[in-house]
Design a protein around this motif. Sequence first.
Motif, mmCIF file in Angstrom:
data_model
loop_
_atom_site.group_PDB
_atom_site.id
_atom_site.type_symbol
_atom_site.label_atom_id
_atom_site.label_comp_id
_atom_site.label_asym_id
_atom_site.label_seq_id
_atom_site.Cartn_x
_atom_site.Cartn_y
_atom_site.Cartn_z
ATOM 1 N N ILE A 156 29.676 50.284 -54.398
ATOM 2 C CA ILE A 156 28.839 49.597 -53.426
ATOM 3 C C ILE A 156 27.562 49.172 -54.139
ATOM 4 O O ILE A 156 26.972 49.956 -54.885
ATOM 5 N N SER A 157 27.148 47.938 -53.928
ATOM 6 C CA SER A 157 25.988 47.398 -54.627
ATOM 7 C C SER A 157 24.693 47.808 -53.943
ATOM 8 O O SER A 157 24.670 48.207 -52.773
ATOM 9 N N ILE A 158 23.608 47.644 -54.673
ATOM 10 C CA ILE A 158 22.297 47.948 -54.102
ATOM 11 C C ILE A 158 21.969 46.984 -52.965
ATOM 12 O O ILE A 158 21.297 47.343 -51.996
ATOM 13 N N GLU A 159 22.460 45.743 -53.064
ATOM 14 C CA GLU A 159 22.236 44.775 -51.991
ATOM 15 C C GLU A 159 22.928 45.213 -50.704
ATOM 16 O O GLU A 159 22.408 45.006 -49.612
ATOM 17 N N GLU A 160 24.096 45.809 -50.839
ATOM 18 C CA GLU A 160 24.792 46.310 -49.656
ATOM 19 C C GLU A 160 24.013 47.462 -49.022
ATOM 20 O O GLU A 160 23.903 47.549 -47.795
ATOM 21 N N LEU A 161 23.487 48.355 -49.847
ATOM 22 C CA LEU A 161 22.672 49.446 -49.303
ATOM 23 C C LEU A 161 21.463 48.902 -48.564
ATOM 24 O O LEU A 161 21.096 49.403 -47.490
ATOM 25 N N LYS A 162 20.840 47.886 -49.141
ATOM 26 C CA LYS A 162 19.659 47.298 -48.503
ATOM 27 C C LYS A 162 20.003 46.659 -47.173
ATOM 28 O O LYS A 162 19.120 46.484 -46.320
ATOM 29 N N ASN A 163 21.255 46.297 -46.992
ATOM 30 C CA ASN A 163 21.679 45.639 -45.749
ATOM 31 C C ASN A 163 22.567 46.529 -44.900
ATOM 32 O O ASN A 163 23.445 46.051 -44.182
ATOM 33 N N TYR A 168 25.602 40.881 -40.874
ATOM 34 C CA TYR A 168 25.639 39.422 -40.744
ATOM 35 C C TYR A 168 24.453 38.745 -41.437
ATOM 36 O O TYR A 168 24.352 37.526 -41.427
ATOM 37 N N HIS A 169 23.554 39.522 -42.023
ATOM 38 C CA HIS A 169 22.464 38.891 -42.762
ATOM 39 C C HIS A 169 23.045 38.019 -43.868
ATOM 40 O O HIS A 169 23.848 38.481 -44.681
ATOM 41 N N LYS A 170 22.644 36.777 -43.923
ATOM 42 C CA LYS A 170 23.261 35.833 -44.849
ATOM 43 C C LYS A 170 22.788 36.015 -46.280
ATOM 44 O O LYS A 170 23.346 35.441 -47.208
ATOM 45 N N THR A 171 21.725 36.847 -46.471
ATOM 46 C CA THR A 171 21.218 37.056 -47.829
ATOM 47 C C THR A 171 22.171 37.882 -48.674
ATOM 48 O O THR A 171 22.175 37.794 -49.891
ATOM 49 N N ALA A 172 22.963 38.733 -48.054
ATOM 50 C CA ALA A 172 23.865 39.602 -48.813
ATOM 51 C C ALA A 172 24.910 40.181 -47.879
ATOM 52 O O ALA A 172 24.783 40.141 -46.663
ATOM 53 N N TRP A 182 38.414 47.684 -40.283
ATOM 54 C CA TRP A 182 38.458 46.243 -40.033
ATOM 55 C C TRP A 182 37.324 45.532 -40.770
ATOM 56 O O TRP A 182 37.497 44.418 -41.275
ATOM 57 N N LEU A 183 36.177 46.189 -40.845
ATOM 58 C CA LEU A 183 34.999 45.571 -41.436
ATOM 59 C C LEU A 183 34.883 45.834 -42.936
ATOM 60 O O LEU A 183 34.253 45.065 -43.654
#
Length: 890
Positions: A156-163, A168-172, A182-183
Amino acid sequence: MSQKNLKEEDLELQEWRESLQYVIERGGPERVKKLMSELQQQIYASGIKMPFTANTPYINTIPVEEQPPYPGSREIERRIKSIIRWNAMAMVVRANRIENGIGGHISTYASAATLYEVGFNHFFRAPGQDFSGDFVYFQGHASPGIYARAFLEGRISIEELKNFRHEYHKTAKGLPSYPHPWLKPDFWQFATVSMGLGPLMAIYQARFNRYLEDRGLKKPGGEKVWAFLGDGETDEPEALGAISLAAREKLDNLIFVINCNLQRLDGPVRGNGKIIQELETVFRGAGWNVIKIIWGSDWDALLAKDKDGLLVKRMGEVVDGEYQNYVVRGGAYLRKHFWGKYPQLLKLVEHLSDEQLAKLRLGGHDPEKVYAAYHAAVNHKGAPTVILARTVKGYGMGEAGEGKNITHQQKKLNEEELRQFRSRFGIPISDEQIDELPFYKPSPDSSEMRYLMERRQALGGFIPTRRTTSAVLVTPKDDLFSEFYEGTKEREVSTTMVFVRILSKLLRDQKIGKLIVPIVPDEARTFGMEALFRQVGIYSHVGQLYQPVDSESLLYYKEAKDGQIFEEGITESGSTSSFIAAGTAYANHGINTIPFFIFYSMFGLQRVGDLVWAGADMQTRGFLIGGTAGRTTLAGEGLQHQDGNSHLLAYPVPNLKAYDPAFAYELAVIIEDGLERMYEKQEKIFYYVTVMNENYPQPPMPKRKNIKEGIIRGMYLFKSSNLKNAKLHAQLLGSGSILNQVLKAQDILAEKYGVAADVWSVTSYKELHRDALMAERHNMFHPDNLQEPYVSKILKNSKGVFVAASDYVKALPESIARWLPGPLFSLGTDGFGRSDGRRHLRDFFEVDYRYITYATLYMLWKEGQLKMDVLKKAIKEMDLDVDKPNPMIS
C-alpha cells in the motif's frame, strides 16, 4: 461458626490440598482427572447437588511451565508493532483533519495489535501452490492496523494511507474504511464489519474447507480459519449462533480470537459481570477448547507467591466495570481498591511502586502469552478453539482515551497527546515534525524491515490477499437444457420441479457435476428434492453412523462423507454462510464450486439481507433459489410465509440479478446464462431466481427471434392477440405464476369486450429498471448521443393501455412506469398474507384474471375509449366486490 470450627475447616482444606498436590506430582494430570470424576460421581450418588459451573479460575489457561519458548526477536517485533501502531493512528487522525467527522477507529487496533502481530510474524500462512493459505477474518474496526502493516510490506502506498476513507478523492487512490473485497478486490477476502457476520461465516467456511477435502475436490492442506472479533460483538446472535455446529463437526481447523477489552462502543460490555467468564461458559458448554490469556508475564511471579489462592480469589471477585477503573485511575487506585482488600495481597506487592503496578501488563498485550495460546490452538485436535484475550481498549493512547468509555469515538489527538504516543512507542519523529503527523517507514535494509519481510517469506508471502480470477469453467449449453424448451404438453408441473430436474441433470454432468453444491435448510422434501438424497448424498464429515428409519425406501435419508448436499437444518443464516463459502471458493481456493441454495423465498432476502449484502461485497457467485414463491401462489401458509416482497428487496444489491420466471424454458435460459456469465465470463454477479409450487402445463418456448435475449433482459412478447381489426388495444404484463391469470384475461378481453391485448412475460423488473437507469444516466451526460432503454424500445410501437400484474408488491411494475409509452395500472400483492387457497388469495389481493380484465377496461374508460356502463356491467358479470377491504391495509 466458632473459631474452633473455622480452624478445623481450614485444617481440613489444607489436608485436601496437600493430598491433591501429592496426586498431581505422583499420578499426573490423567490420574487427577480420573480421581475428580470418581469423587464427583460419589457426591451425586450421595444425593448432594453440586452447583454447575463451566468456568475455570480467572487466570491464564496455560501455566507458565507449559509455555513454549518464543521463537522470534521480541525487541524487533516490538519496534515493528510500534511503527504500525503509529501509522494506524496517524492515518485516522490525518483523515479527520482533512475532513472533520470522516471517522475511523484508533482504539480497536490499539488493543489488538499484539494479537495480530504475533499472528503475522508466526502463524498466518499465505496462499501458495496447492495451498489455499490460512483464512483470516479481521475485525473490521481494526482495518487501519492491517493497512499500516501492508504499507511497511510495500503493498500500500503512502498516497493511499493519506487518503484513508477518501476513496473518491481524485488526487490519489484511497482506502476503504473497512474490509471490503468489492472495493479492494486483490487485498480483502472477507467482509466482516457488519458485526456478528464474520464469526458466523468463519464457522461455515471452516466446515466448507473440510467439505472440499472430504469430497476430493481439494487435497488436505492443514489451512486454519482465524476469526478475530470483539467481546461486545458476541452480543450479536449471529456471532455465537452456530458455535455448536463447529464443535459437533469437530472443526479443529477453526480458531476464534476474542479481543476482550471489556468495552463496546458506549461503555462496558458487562460492567456488573465478567465477559470472559461468561464466554468461557458458553464456549465450553458448546464443546470448544477454551484458552484464556488474561494476565501477562509481569503477573507470573505474583501468582507463584500466591500459595493460599487469595490473589486468584481476588481476581475472580472483581467485576469488569471495576477492572476498567484500574486501567484509567492509575497505580495508587489499583493498590487501594484491588490489592488493598486483603492485607496479605498488599504485602505481596509492597516492593512495587504505584507506577510499576499500573504497568503490569495484561495477557493480550504480552507476545509470549499470545504465542503460547496460538501455538496450543493450532495444535489442538478434535475441537475448535476460542482464545479469550484480555486487553485494554485504546492501549497506548494515554489521556487521549486509554480504557475510557469515549475511546471508541476518539478520532483526533492534540499535539501533547501525539508527543506522548510517539514517546511511549519510541517513534523517531521530532517535535518539529510531530504536528504534521508523518507516516514512518524504516529503510529497506533496517533490522525491522528485514525481519518483517523474512517472517512473511517464511510464511509463504503476504496476507490478506485475494485471487481476483480463477480458471475458466466451460459450462453446459443447449444440449443439457433443450428438453425444457419443448414444454410439457398437457402434463402439469411446477417451476420448482423443473428446477429440481435441471439441478439433477447438472449434478450428473461429466464436466461440472462434481462442482455443484446444493444447499437446503431442512426443506428438501418440500421442494421435491428427496431423490437427490440417494443420487448424491447428504454431506457428513463422519459419514452415517446409524441406520436411517427409512432405509428400506428408495429415497432414504443418506448421509455420506463424500455427500454433495448441504442439509443445513433450520438455519437460513447458516445456509447463506455456506452459500458464500461455496460461492467464493473460486477466489479462496481456486475451485469453481457452483452453489444452488433453495429456501422459502419469504425467509431469504427479508431474513438474511445483511449476509446477502456481505456476499455481494465478497463477489460471491451462485444461485439463490427462492422456493414456494409468490404471495398468492403459496397456499394455506399465511401471513409469515407468503412472499410478495423479495424481488423488491433484491433491487438495492448492485450485483444481484433477480428473475421471476413463469415457465420451464425461461428458468432453463436464466440458469444457462448465469452459469456462462459467472463461470466462463467470470462476471462479478450472482442470481436470485424465484420458483413456485403451483402445477400447470409448461408451454414450449416461442419460435420467434430474440426470445432468449428478452428472457435475460427482463421482458419479451409471449403471445400477441389473435383479434383482427380491433378498435381497443391493451398491453398486459405478467410475471411468474400470475402470467397464467394474465393469459386468461387476454381471452376474456377478446371474447367479451373486443379488446386486442398482447401478453408480455416480464422475467425481471429489476433488469428492466436497471437498464433504463443506465440509459438515463448516459443520456444526462451525453445528450448528443442518446440511448433508448430496452423496455421503451420493445414497447414503442405497442398500442393501447398498459396493465401489469404480479404476485409481488406493485412497486415492481411501477419502477418501470416512466419508460412506458403510455400510462400503467399495476396490480400486486401489497399487504399481509392470509391462510387460504390460491383462488381466494388472488381474489383477496385482486390479482386474478377478473381484476386484470377489469383493470384493463378501467384504463380504457380512463382514456375515453369505453363508457361507464361497460365498467358497471363488467363488475356485475365478474362478481367483483367493490366494497371489500383494501388488502394493502387490512
